[in-house]
Motif scaffolding. Structure first.
Motif, PDB file in Angstrom:
ATOM      1  N   HIS A  32       0.857  -1.193   0.000  1.00  0.00           N
ATOM      2  CA  HIS A  32       0.000   0.000   0.000  1.00  0.00           C
ATOM      3  C   HIS A  32       0.890   1.238   0.000  1.00  0.00           C
ATOM      4  N   ASP A  34       1.053   5.337  -0.058  1.00  0.00           N
ATOM      5  CA  ASP A  34       0.288   6.537   0.271  1.00  0.00           C
ATOM      6  C   ASP A  34       0.934   7.769  -0.342  1.00  0.00           C
ATOM      7  N   HIS A  65      -2.655   4.676  -3.054  1.00  0.00           N
ATOM      8  CA  HIS A  65      -3.713   5.471  -2.419  1.00  0.00           C
ATOM      9  C   HIS A  65      -3.375   6.944  -2.618  1.00  0.00           C
ATOM     10  N   MET A  67      -3.868  10.610  -2.111  1.00  0.00           N
ATOM     11  CA  MET A  67      -4.480  11.660  -1.295  1.00  0.00           C
ATOM     12  C   MET A  67      -4.045  12.978  -1.908  1.00  0.00           C
ATOM     13  N   ASP A 175      -8.417   1.430   6.164  1.00  0.00           N
ATOM     14  CA  ASP A 175      -7.083   2.027   6.289  1.00  0.00           C
ATOM     15  C   ASP A 175      -7.065   3.012   7.445  1.00  0.00           C
TER      16      ASP A 175
HETATM   17 ZN    ZN Z   1      -3.491   4.718   2.793  1.00  0.00          ZN
END
Ligand code: ZN
Ligand code: DX5
Length: 217
Positions: A32, A34, A65, A67, A175
């Motif tokens: 994963h 970020d 992921h 953001m 998460d």
């Molecule tokens: Zn995340």
């Protein structure tokens, strides 16, 4: 199937390639990743060059992921850098459907995420088209926060709703604040993709992953 996705946000970056290999050798399923832009969330993490660089450290699925604000601007770049699943925030995208379509046209899986304060109703138009839904169980931006208990009901409501739509195979990822000792709560509620950062990278990676997998499989 239940999937474990270690979040490298909590990794030791001077040793990142080895830590990713440890995750793979210990039985993790995804990595994963970020990506934070300092605008959608307060922090800045890392971006395309890091993903390109670690791509050959592992053949695990790269679960990216995003953001970031207005993610459509960067979908092609993340696809080319080595992402396998690209998840963006509903709150950050003026036209989520266009983002999903672009991810799919790049041949990648599309995920959509909501923050703790965003309602499940905002996901309704996308439930038949996305490959994964990411329920944030902390405010996005930082690792090492505490699980927000109301996330459990949100996951359960979403799973029941997906079942009623005959979409029971859709992945629900969770998460934020997940540890080996609360993972059963989110699994029982209906999540099946588990992100964990600090609980995996603080201490011994393989024994932490073993603790998770014992509770998950
Ligand atoms: Zn995340
Ligand atoms: C937070 C990130 C998470 C973070 C989770 O915004 O999306 O993936 O790394 O960290 P832990 O598991 O420590 O809560």
């Amino acid at each position: 199937m239940n999937i474990l996705a270690p979040s490298i946000l909590s990794a030791d970056f001077k040793n990142l390639g080895n830590q990713i290999r440890d995750c793979q050798n210990s039985g993790a399923h995804y990595i994963h990743i970020d990506v934070m832009d300092g605008v959608f969330v307060p922090s800045i993490s890392f971006g395309l060059p890091v993903i390109r660089s670690i791509r050959d450290a592992s053949d695990l699925i790269f679960d990216v992921h995003l953001m970031i604000t207005d993610p459509i601007r960067y979908i092609k770049d993340f696809a080319a850098a080595g992402a396998d699943i690209i998840t963006f925030h509903q709150e950050a995208a003026p036209d989520p459907m266009a983002v999903i379509d672009l991810i799919h046209s790049c041949g990648k899986k599309a995920g959509i995420s909501i923050k703790p304060g965003t309602g499940l109703d905002t996901l309704e138009p996308y439930l038949n088209i996305v490959d994964m839904i990411l329920i944030m169980s902390v405010e996005p931006g930082f690792g090492g926060q505490k699980y927000i208990p109301s996330s459990t009901d949100k996951i359960r409501t979403l799973r029941n709703h997906l079942n009623s739509l005959n979409r029971s195979s859709l992945d629900i990822e969770v998460d934020g604040g997940i540890k080996a000792d609360n993972v059963d709560i989110v699994l029982n509620a209906g999540a099946n993709v588990i992100v964990a950062g600090s609980a995996i990278f603080n201490g011994d990676i393989s024994s932490n992953i073993r603790d998770f997998l014992n509770k998950m499989m």
